[in-house]
Design an enzyme around this catalytic site. Sequence first.
Site, PDB file in Angstrom:
ATOM      1  N   HIS A  39      74.529  12.683  41.765  1.00 32.94           N
ATOM      2  CA  HIS A  39      75.544  12.252  42.729  1.00 32.94           C
ATOM      3  C   HIS A  39      74.941  11.761  44.032  1.00 32.94           C
ATOM      4  O   HIS A  39      75.601  11.062  44.799  1.00 32.94           O
ATOM      5  CB  HIS A  39      76.568  13.365  42.983  1.00 32.94           C
ATOM      6  N   ASP A  84      74.408  16.083  36.269  1.00 32.83           N
ATOM      7  CA  ASP A  84      74.223  15.795  37.686  1.00 32.83           C
ATOM      8  C   ASP A  84      72.752  15.805  38.072  1.00 32.83           C
ATOM      9  O   ASP A  84      72.381  16.331  39.120  1.00 32.83           O
ATOM     10  CB  ASP A  84      75.014  16.761  38.566  1.00 32.83           C
ATOM     11  N   SER A 141      71.876  19.035  48.350  1.00 35.75           N
ATOM     12  CA  SER A 141      72.008  18.549  46.982  1.00 35.75           C
ATOM     13  C   SER A 141      70.672  18.053  46.450  1.00 35.75           C
ATOM     14  O   SER A 141      70.021  17.214  47.068  1.00 35.75           O
ATOM     15  CB  SER A 141      73.003  17.387  46.917  1.00 35.75           C
TER      16      SER A 141
END
Length: 492
Positions: A130, A161, A234
Amino acid sequence: MTPLQNRTFRRSGSRAVLLGAVAALALGAAVYPAATVVHAEAALQTVGATSFAPLVDRVKGAVVSVRVKISAAAAEEDRNALPQFGEGDPMEKFFRRFGDQGRRPKAEGGMAQGSGFIISRDGYVVTNNHVVENAAGDVELVLDSGKTVGAKIVGKDKKTDLALLKIKEAGDYAFVQFGDKPPRVGDWVVAVGNPFGLGGTVTAGIVSARGRDIGAGPYDDFLQIDAPVNRGNSGGPTFDASGEVVGVNTAIFSPSGGSVGIGFAIPAQVAKDVVASLKEKGVVARGFIGVQIQPVSQDIADSLGLKTPKGALVAEAKSGPAADAGIKSGDVIVAVDGQNVDDPRELARKIAAYGPGKEVKLTYLRGGAEKKADVKLGELPGEKEARASVPPKSEHAALSALGVELAPAANVPGAGKTGVVVADLDPNGVAAEKGLRAGDVILEASGKPVATPADVVAALSNARQEGQKAVLLRVQSGDNTRFLAIATSAVS
């Protein structure tokens, strides 16, 4: 850190941030080859350790900040995207993804920021999908030294992901490796990343739980950690006490976007195999048996005569490898190659891990008997992806007790030619409580096709007379088929 509200970016000024449900987890086929690696000293093997500094000194050089320019088209699409969760849904309120939160983006695009880590001396880098999925060109990485280098995207896998990058500039880079042994609940972990765009930051905590399912997809198997992680973390690594990567930070549970001590990381055992496949092929190929599956609830177990609610119930098996091998709707898959299957998530992960072309032996239950079938796995497609006895009560009274009005599908335009349509429903009734919705089509009751409301009532009544606790209904909702169990006491 932004809310895990939908599968889109939100921007703060010119900085793009990704929201979105965590991608489904799946195992690949290959294992990333071992290489010379910068190891941390085993300085934190006991709870009594007083400093994480030796570990951090050894690993921080391999952690990078990731910067991605977002195309104007992607920015506009994300700007106008609506959340996929309904108003008031706990997921909409509490789950948040690592990134920035704030104002809408400028029309010309924006910038996404995240974290990553180098896994080879020649500069392969792991991050979240992402963070880079809407990249308008190459990616910029900021090394621990402060130097900025360009990187190309080698491959992305939305279902887990994860993404693999390669630094374009030749060099001899510090790197870390994935651990071979999963951490235990209670083990120390250290998270390193780029929270709020501040650059390399270290936090510490413990593994709070394993095997977490946060409703993101059929492969959910997250590590839960309490090392503080925030917006911008992230794709960053979580290390164990020996300096090996045990997880890739992906999501948090938070009402505000900041850490409240509940973070989720993709386990190393998943990540290293996906990364290996991305490096080799640029994509991840997963095994596929071609069935819709659902959990076995206690009611469903009772209706099928099962002692325990375990396994994966086949809701639909129209075509595909499993159907070709004889698997039918209503079967309960309980093992793959002799390894027990507790629930649908576990079955999905096991099948995906084998990869296409592999032959596996499925153990399943049908009519109370255990059977086996040899199934040659296909490749997971890309994402686009009653007896006639008279009931003791009148039909009308029985359906009123269920809180439902039924009609033959053939009499309802657009409902098809088979089954019985749920024409109306009491939202507080028994049927609604068990999951029936207006517009659903009941195809079978107790494993037999139904064509009229009387067929459904008869199935319930006959099952009750035979001492069964529940009747299994096979229900079609749109393009999906599932099973629901209705207690026979509802029509007694």
